[in-house]
Design a protein around this motif. Structure first.
Motif, PDB file in Angstrom:
ATOM      1  N   LYS A   1       0.858  -1.179   0.000  1.00 56.39           N
ATOM      2  CA  LYS A   1       0.000   0.000   0.000  1.00 56.39           C
ATOM      3  C   LYS A   1       0.899   1.235   0.000  1.00 56.39           C
ATOM      4  CE  LYS A   1      -3.087   1.963   3.428  1.00 56.39           C
ATOM      5  NZ  LYS A   1      -3.823   1.643   4.645  1.00 56.39           N
ATOM      6  N   GLY A   2       0.499   2.259  -0.733  1.00 56.66           N
ATOM      7  CA  GLY A   2       1.268   3.496  -0.757  1.00 56.66           C
ATOM      8  C   GLY A   2       1.879   3.761  -2.119  1.00 56.66           C
ATOM      9  N   PRO A   3       2.656   4.839  -2.230  1.00 53.20           N
ATOM     10  CA  PRO A   3       3.174   5.273  -3.533  1.00 53.20           C
ATOM     11  C   PRO A   3       4.393   4.521  -4.057  1.00 53.20           C
ATOM     12  CG  PRO A   3       3.885   6.790  -1.843  1.00 53.20           C
ATOM     13  CD  PRO A   3       2.954   5.805  -1.178  1.00 53.20           C
ATOM     14  N   ALA A   4       5.039   3.710  -3.244  1.00 60.61           N
ATOM     15  CA  ALA A   4       6.241   3.005  -3.716  1.00 60.61           C
ATOM     16  C   ALA A   4       5.867   2.080  -4.879  1.00 60.61           C
ATOM     17  CB  ALA A   4       6.876   2.215  -2.591  1.00 60.61           C
ATOM     18  N   PRO A   5       6.640   2.116  -5.967  1.00 53.73           N
ATOM     19  CA  PRO A   5       6.288   1.323  -7.142  1.00 53.73           C
ATOM     20  C   PRO A   5       6.711  -0.148  -7.075  1.00 53.73           C
ATOM     21  CG  PRO A   5       8.197   2.663  -7.623  1.00 53.73           C
ATOM     22  CD  PRO A   5       7.754   3.024  -6.233  1.00 53.73           C
ATOM     23  N   THR A   6       7.778  -0.456  -6.330  1.00 48.22           N
ATOM     24  CA  THR A   6       8.294  -1.823  -6.313  1.00 48.22           C
ATOM     25  C   THR A   6       8.617  -2.266  -4.887  1.00 48.22           C
ATOM     26  OG1 THR A   6      10.557  -1.053  -6.654  1.00 48.22           O
ATOM     27  CG2 THR A   6       9.310  -1.648  -8.631  1.00 48.22           C
ATOM     28  N   ASN A   7       8.881  -3.550  -4.743  1.00 51.54           N
ATOM     29  CA  ASN A   7       9.251  -4.140  -3.459  1.00 51.54           C
ATOM     30  C   ASN A   7      10.628  -3.643  -3.031  1.00 51.54           C
ATOM     31  OD1 ASN A   7       6.900  -5.683  -3.771  1.00 51.54           O
ATOM     32  ND2 ASN A   7       8.024  -7.360  -4.733  1.00 51.54           N
ATOM     33  N   LEU A   8      10.928  -3.804  -1.739  1.00 51.28           N
ATOM     34  CA  LEU A   8      12.273  -3.486  -1.272  1.00 51.28           C
ATOM     35  C   LEU A   8      13.248  -4.432  -1.968  1.00 51.28           C
ATOM     36  CD1 LEU A   8      11.612  -2.965   2.544  1.00 51.28           C
ATOM     37  CD2 LEU A   8      12.019  -1.219   0.817  1.00 51.28           C
ATOM     38  N   GLU A   9      14.377  -3.904  -2.379  1.00 49.86           N
ATOM     39  CA  GLU A   9      15.339  -4.651  -3.198  1.00 49.86           C
ATOM     40  C   GLU A   9      16.083  -5.700  -2.374  1.00 49.86           C
ATOM     41  OE1 GLU A   9      19.334  -3.688  -5.828  1.00 49.86           O
ATOM     42  OE2 GLU A   9      18.017  -2.049  -5.259  1.00 49.86           O
ATOM     43  N   ILE A  10      16.296  -6.850  -2.980  1.00 44.44           N
ATOM     44  CA  ILE A  10      17.070  -7.935  -2.359  1.00 44.44           C
ATOM     45  C   ILE A  10      18.483  -7.885  -2.938  1.00 44.44           C
ATOM     46  CG2 ILE A  10      17.266 -10.426  -2.014  1.00 44.44           C
ATOM     47  CD1 ILE A  10      14.758  -9.260  -0.729  1.00 44.44           C
ATOM     48  N   PRO A  11      19.497  -7.640  -2.091  1.00 45.15           N
ATOM     49  CA  PRO A  11      20.869  -7.635  -2.616  1.00 45.15           C
ATOM     50  C   PRO A  11      21.373  -9.064  -2.803  1.00 45.15           C
ATOM     51  CG  PRO A  11      20.926  -7.310  -0.261  1.00 45.15           C
ATOM     52  CD  PRO A  11      19.467  -7.361  -0.660  1.00 45.15           C
ATOM     53  N   LYS A  12      22.484  -9.192  -3.493  1.00 47.45           N
ATOM     54  CA  LYS A  12      23.111 -10.507  -3.629  1.00 47.45           C
ATOM     55  C   LYS A  12      23.696 -10.861  -2.259  1.00 47.45           C
ATOM     56  CE  LYS A  12      26.869 -12.854  -5.901  1.00 47.45           C
ATOM     57  NZ  LYS A  12      28.261 -12.616  -6.202  1.00 47.45           N
ATOM     58  N   TYR A  13      23.352 -12.037  -1.764  1.00 49.05           N
ATOM     59  CA  TYR A  13      23.887 -12.477  -0.475  1.00 49.05           C
ATOM     60  C   TYR A  13      23.982 -13.994  -0.457  1.00 49.05           C
ATOM     61  CZ  TYR A  13      19.190 -13.851   1.022  1.00 49.05           C
ATOM     62  OH  TYR A  13      17.965 -14.458   1.119  1.00 49.05           O
ATOM     63  N   GLU A  14      24.774 -14.498   0.487  1.00 52.00           N
ATOM     64  CA  GLU A  14      24.901 -15.948   0.658  1.00 52.00           C
ATOM     65  C   GLU A  14      25.246 -16.234   2.110  1.00 52.00           C
ATOM     66  OE1 GLU A  14      28.428 -17.808  -1.137  1.00 52.00           O
ATOM     67  OE2 GLU A  14      29.207 -15.788  -1.458  1.00 52.00           O
ATOM     68  N   PHE A  15      24.922 -17.442   2.529  1.00 53.77           N
ATOM     69  CA  PHE A  15      25.265 -17.877   3.872  1.00 53.77           C
ATOM     70  C   PHE A  15      26.632 -18.528   3.828  1.00 53.77           C
ATOM     71  CE2 PHE A  15      20.748 -17.377   4.108  1.00 53.77           C
ATOM     72  CZ  PHE A  15      20.535 -16.927   5.390  1.00 53.77           C
ATOM     73  N   VAL A  16      27.601 -17.930   4.525  1.00 56.65           N
ATOM     74  CA  VAL A  16      28.951 -18.478   4.590  1.00 56.65           C
ATOM     75  C   VAL A  16      28.931 -19.714   5.478  1.00 56.65           C
ATOM     76  CG1 VAL A  16      31.330 -18.020   5.287  1.00 56.65           C
ATOM     77  CG2 VAL A  16      29.982 -16.219   4.213  1.00 56.65           C
ATOM     78  N   ASN A  17      28.234 -19.590   6.603  1.00 54.15           N
ATOM     79  CA  ASN A  17      27.968 -20.723   7.507  1.00 54.15           C
ATOM     80  C   ASN A  17      26.652 -20.419   8.200  1.00 54.15           C
ATOM     81  OD1 ASN A  17      28.571 -19.046   9.826  1.00 54.15           O
ATOM     82  ND2 ASN A  17      30.739 -19.411   9.424  1.00 54.15           N
ATOM     83  N   SER A  18      26.285 -21.177   9.198  1.00 59.86           N
ATOM     84  CA  SER A  18      24.978 -20.998   9.827  1.00 59.86           C
ATOM     85  C   SER A  18      24.862 -19.679  10.600  1.00 59.86           C
ATOM     86  CB  SER A  18      24.668 -22.173  10.757  1.00 59.86           C
ATOM     87  OG  SER A  18      25.640 -22.248  11.789  1.00 59.86           O
ATOM     88  N   ASN A  19      25.977 -19.036  10.905  1.00 65.08           N
ATOM     89  CA  ASN A  19      25.942 -17.789  11.682  1.00 65.08           C
ATOM     90  C   ASN A  19      26.419 -16.559  10.927  1.00 65.08           C
ATOM     91  OD1 ASN A  19      25.044 -19.091  14.043  1.00 65.08           O
ATOM     92  ND2 ASN A  19      27.130 -19.647  14.591  1.00 65.08           N
ATOM     93  N   THR A  20      26.811 -16.702   9.670  1.00 62.98           N
ATOM     94  CA  THR A  20      27.394 -15.571   8.930  1.00 62.98           C
ATOM     95  C   THR A  20      26.760 -15.436   7.569  1.00 62.98           C
ATOM     96  OG1 THR A  20      29.500 -16.026  10.039  1.00 62.98           O
ATOM     97  CG2 THR A  20      29.572 -14.547   8.153  1.00 62.98           C
ATOM     98  N   ILE A  21      26.339 -14.194   7.276  1.00 66.66           N
ATOM     99  CA  ILE A  21      25.775 -13.866   5.965  1.00 66.66           C
ATOM    100  C   ILE A  21      26.747 -12.927   5.265  1.00 66.66           C
ATOM    101  CG2 ILE A  21      23.892 -12.747   4.725  1.00 66.66           C
ATOM    102  CD1 ILE A  21      22.046 -13.520   7.029  1.00 66.66           C
ATOM    103  N   LYS A  22      27.092 -13.250   4.024  1.00 67.12           N
ATOM    104  CA  LYS A  22      27.971 -12.399   3.223  1.00 67.12           C
ATOM    105  C   LYS A  22      27.105 -11.640   2.224  1.00 67.12           C
ATOM    106  CE  LYS A  22      31.857 -12.621   0.014  1.00 67.12           C
ATOM    107  NZ  LYS A  22      32.770 -13.544  -0.682  1.00 67.12           N
ATOM    108  N   ILE A  23      27.111 -10.319   2.319  1.00 64.60           N
ATOM    109  CA  ILE A  23      26.324  -9.468   1.441  1.00 64.60           C
ATOM    110  C   ILE A  23      27.241  -8.898   0.372  1.00 64.60           C
ATOM    111  CG2 ILE A  23      24.808  -7.461   1.300  1.00 64.60           C
ATOM    112  CD1 ILE A  23      24.290  -7.878   4.330  1.00 64.60           C
ATOM    113  N   GLY A  24      26.828  -8.991  -0.870  1.00 64.97           N
ATOM    114  CA  GLY A  24      27.602  -8.445  -1.982  1.00 64.97           C
ATOM    115  C   GLY A  24      28.235  -9.491  -2.844  1.00 64.97           C
TER     116      GLY A  24
END
Length: 170
Positions: A147-170
């Motif tokens: 709802k509202g004026p935003a045209p698209t969803n919030l963007e999902i960056p490229k990311y991956e799980f390095v292990n169960s406790n670490t996320i690498k973004i980019g």
């Protein structure tokens, strides 16, 4: 025969001069072209690793990546079920929850409203997701505009799980 030698000698001098000139121009241009590459500080910002071991279900954290906020939310079972139950026909920018979150428990997205670049507030709005108070955009628990004026969803960056406790973004 001496005329033939002069012509060959002249051709050689022209060719040699051209080759030396091209090599000289290339040697002069290389530093100018090479300086356009990103420096080490920019390359270091290309990725970031985030420890998410302390994030409990229902909580979210905000980290900076390339100068932009990134929301990392550990969703509860109810939030995942609610996000998956939404009909795509209800959405302004249809995207399945499965396409937005590779691991359903974790939602990683840029915290920048797609309307005018404001930063939405977490756990607010009509759909218990994110709310941008500047112009009234409401996002659901999957970061999809509802709802509202935003045209698209919030963007999902490229990311991956390095292990169960670490996320690498980019």
């Amino acid at each position: 025969m001496s005329d033939q030698k002069k012509v060959n000698r002249r051709d050689f001098i022209y060719t040699a001069s051209t080759v030396v000139g091209v090599v000289g121009v290339g040697a002069a241009a290389w530093p100018l072209i090479d300086q356009m590459n990103p420096d080490a500080s920019v390359k270091a910002l290309a990725t970031t690793e985030v420890d998410v071991s302390l994030v409990q279900p229902g909580q979210s954290i905000t980290v900076l990546w390339r100068g932009k906020p990134v929301f990392i939310k550990r969703r509860t079972e109810n939030e995942i079920t609610e996000a998956k139950a939404v009909s795509l026909t209800e959405l302004k920018h249809p995207e399945k929850d499965e396409d937005r979150a590779s691991n359903p428990e974790w939602l990683v997205m840029l915290g920048v409203c797609t309307h005018l670049g404001c930063v939405p507030l977490a756990d607010k709005g009509d759909y218990n997701g994110w709310f941008c108070p500047c112009h009234g955009s409401h996002y659901d628990t999957s970061g999809r505009i509802r709802k509202g004026p935003a045209p698209t969803n919030l963007e999902i960056p490229k990311y991956e799980f390095v292990n169960s406790n670490t996320i690498k973004i980019g």
